[in-house]
Design a protein around this motif. Sequence first.
Motif, PDB file in Angstrom:
ATOM      1  N   ILE A  14       0.795  -1.208   0.085  1.00 48.08           N
ATOM      2  CA  ILE A  14      -0.086   0.068  -0.062  1.00 48.08           C
ATOM      3  C   ILE A  14       0.814   1.279  -0.185  1.00 48.08           C
ATOM      4  O   ILE A  14       0.251   2.399  -0.327  1.00 48.08           O
ATOM      5  CB  ILE A  14      -0.885  -0.075   1.130  1.00 48.08           C
ATOM      6  CG1 ILE A  14      -0.036  -0.055   2.405  1.00 48.08           C
ATOM      7  CG2 ILE A  14      -2.027  -1.102   0.902  1.00 48.08           C
ATOM      8  CD1 ILE A  14      -1.069   0.093   3.721  1.00 48.08           C
ATOM      9  N   GLU A  15       2.208   1.123   0.257  1.00 49.72           N
ATOM     10  CA  GLU A  15       3.015   2.360   0.475  1.00 49.72           C
ATOM     11  C   GLU A  15       4.591   1.860   0.297  1.00 49.72           C
ATOM     12  O   GLU A  15       4.959   1.049   0.965  1.00 49.72           O
ATOM     13  CB  GLU A  15       2.910   3.313   1.482  1.00 49.72           C
ATOM     14  CG  GLU A  15       3.565   4.711   1.570  1.00 49.72           C
ATOM     15  CD  GLU A  15       3.280   5.579   2.491  1.00 49.72           C
ATOM     16  OE1 GLU A  15       3.685   6.705   2.384  1.00 49.72           O
ATOM     17  OE2 GLU A  15       2.810   5.108   3.573  1.00 49.72           O
ATOM     18  N   ILE A  16       5.410   2.631  -0.330  1.00 52.07           N
ATOM     19  CA  ILE A  16       6.794   2.551  -0.473  1.00 52.07           C
ATOM     20  C   ILE A  16       7.371   3.701  -0.157  1.00 52.07           C
ATOM     21  O   ILE A  16       7.118   4.666  -0.858  1.00 52.07           O
ATOM     22  CB  ILE A  16       7.271   1.612  -1.851  1.00 52.07           C
ATOM     23  CG1 ILE A  16       6.410   0.394  -2.166  1.00 52.07           C
ATOM     24  CG2 ILE A  16       8.972   1.721  -1.756  1.00 52.07           C
ATOM     25  CD1 ILE A  16       6.854  -0.141  -3.215  1.00 52.07           C
ATOM     26  N   ILE A  17       8.321   3.796   0.944  1.00 49.48           N
ATOM     27  CA  ILE A  17       9.071   5.160   1.061  1.00 49.48           C
ATOM     28  C   ILE A  17      10.286   4.569   0.951  1.00 49.48           C
ATOM     29  O   ILE A  17      10.891   3.957   1.615  1.00 49.48           O
ATOM     30  CB  ILE A  17       8.744   5.433   2.371  1.00 49.48           C
ATOM     31  CG1 ILE A  17       7.191   5.909   2.774  1.00 49.48           C
ATOM     32  CG2 ILE A  17       9.608   6.756   2.768  1.00 49.48           C
ATOM     33  CD1 ILE A  17       6.968   5.869   4.256  1.00 49.48           C
ATOM     34  N   LYS A  18      10.813   5.272  -0.149  1.00 54.23           N
ATOM     35  CA  LYS A  18      12.374   4.923  -0.529  1.00 54.23           C
ATOM     36  C   LYS A  18      13.452   5.854   0.028  1.00 54.23           C
ATOM     37  O   LYS A  18      13.063   7.157   0.158  1.00 54.23           O
ATOM     38  CB  LYS A  18      12.296   5.190  -2.315  1.00 54.23           C
ATOM     39  CG  LYS A  18      12.060   3.729  -2.833  1.00 54.23           C
ATOM     40  CD  LYS A  18      12.455   3.770  -4.370  1.00 54.23           C
ATOM     41  CE  LYS A  18      11.804   2.590  -5.290  1.00 54.23           C
ATOM     42  NZ  LYS A  18      12.387   2.500  -6.406  1.00 54.23           N
ATOM     43  N   GLY A  19      14.374   5.219   0.550  1.00 58.20           N
ATOM     44  CA  GLY A  19      15.329   5.898   1.018  1.00 58.20           C
ATOM     45  C   GLY A  19      16.747   5.512   0.273  1.00 58.20           C
ATOM     46  O   GLY A  19      16.625   4.730  -0.659  1.00 58.20           O
ATOM     47  N   GLY A  20      17.754   6.167   0.588  1.00 61.88           N
ATOM     48  CA  GLY A  20      19.011   6.002  -0.328  1.00 61.88           C
ATOM     49  C   GLY A  20      19.440   4.600  -0.071  1.00 61.88           C
ATOM     50  O   GLY A  20      19.786   3.970  -0.967  1.00 61.88           O
ATOM     51  N   ALA A  21      19.531   4.005   1.157  1.00 63.57           N
ATOM     52  CA  ALA A  21      19.958   2.616   1.317  1.00 63.57           C
ATOM     53  C   ALA A  21      18.778   1.512   1.567  1.00 63.57           C
ATOM     54  O   ALA A  21      18.976   0.542   1.253  1.00 63.57           O
ATOM     55  CB  ALA A  21      21.122   2.540   2.568  1.00 63.57           C
ATOM     56  N   VAL A  22      18.228   2.132   2.526  1.00 67.81           N
ATOM     57  CA  VAL A  22      16.996   1.182   2.998  1.00 67.81           C
ATOM     58  C   VAL A  22      15.357   1.788   2.433  1.00 67.81           C
ATOM     59  O   VAL A  22      15.531   3.108   2.378  1.00 67.81           O
ATOM     60  CB  VAL A  22      16.894   0.951   4.523  1.00 67.81           C
ATOM     61  CG1 VAL A  22      18.156   0.022   4.687  1.00 67.81           C
ATOM     62  CG2 VAL A  22      16.781   1.976   5.401  1.00 67.81           C
ATOM     63  N   SER A  23      14.538   1.013   2.573  1.00 61.25           N
ATOM     64  CA  SER A  23      13.122   1.562   1.809  1.00 61.25           C
ATOM     65  C   SER A  23      12.320   1.028   2.993  1.00 61.25           C
ATOM     66  O   SER A  23      12.419  -0.112   3.439  1.00 61.25           O
ATOM     67  CB  SER A  23      12.775   1.243   0.580  1.00 61.25           C
ATOM     68  OG  SER A  23      13.700   1.951  -0.171  1.00 61.25           O
ATOM     69  N   GLU A  24      11.171   1.605   3.291  1.00 60.03           N
ATOM     70  CA  GLU A  24       9.894   0.910   4.058  1.00 60.03           C
ATOM     71  C   GLU A  24       8.931   0.522   3.039  1.00 60.03           C
ATOM     72  O   GLU A  24       8.400   1.254   2.162  1.00 60.03           O
ATOM     73  CB  GLU A  24       9.257   1.960   5.227  1.00 60.03           C
ATOM     74  CG  GLU A  24      10.390   2.433   5.957  1.00 60.03           C
ATOM     75  CD  GLU A  24       9.746   3.459   7.028  1.00 60.03           C
ATOM     76  OE1 GLU A  24       8.516   3.391   7.061  1.00 60.03           O
ATOM     77  OE2 GLU A  24      10.271   4.236   7.603  1.00 60.03           O
ATOM     78  N   VAL A  25       8.365  -0.786   3.288  1.00 56.91           N
ATOM     79  CA  VAL A  25       7.238  -1.139   2.558  1.00 56.91           C
ATOM     80  C   VAL A  25       6.138  -1.496   3.480  1.00 56.91           C
ATOM     81  O   VAL A  25       6.582  -2.397   4.326  1.00 56.91           O
ATOM     82  CB  VAL A  25       7.849  -2.450   1.647  1.00 56.91           C
ATOM     83  CG1 VAL A  25       6.697  -2.916   0.928  1.00 56.91           C
ATOM     84  CG2 VAL A  25       9.232  -2.139   0.880  1.00 56.91           C
ATOM     85  N   GLU A  26       4.883  -0.915   3.157  1.00 56.18           N
ATOM     86  CA  GLU A  26       3.839  -1.369   3.944  1.00 56.18           C
ATOM     87  C   GLU A  26       2.951  -2.183   3.377  1.00 56.18           C
ATOM     88  O   GLU A  26       2.667  -2.147   2.129  1.00 56.18           O
ATOM     89  CB  GLU A  26       3.068   0.053   4.242  1.00 56.18           C
ATOM     90  CG  GLU A  26       3.723   1.011   5.311  1.00 56.18           C
ATOM     91  CD  GLU A  26       3.066   1.958   5.928  1.00 56.18           C
ATOM     92  OE1 GLU A  26       1.753   2.180   5.356  1.00 56.18           O
ATOM     93  OE2 GLU A  26       3.347   2.574   6.722  1.00 56.18           O
TER      94      GLU A  26
END
Length: 68
Positions: A14-26
């Motif tokens: 339902i959501e992906i918050i991309k970061g430089g090295a790691v990302s959050e995947v809901e």
Amino acid sequence: MESSLRNHLKGKVIEIIKGGAVSEVEVETSAGIITSVITTRSVERLGLKVGDEVFAAIKASEVSIEKP
């Protein structure tokens, strides 16, 4: 897909918050929303996008129960 993990929950991204090295995947599952922190490289390698059907594979070495 074979795995030694026993806890798999089917869900939808339902959501992906991309970061430089790691990302959050809901992931929305029947048990609620699960957030996984994985490498951004893995997000890209898997081609993950909002709306994808996925399995959340859970491995816990310890589960604590607290009562307020």
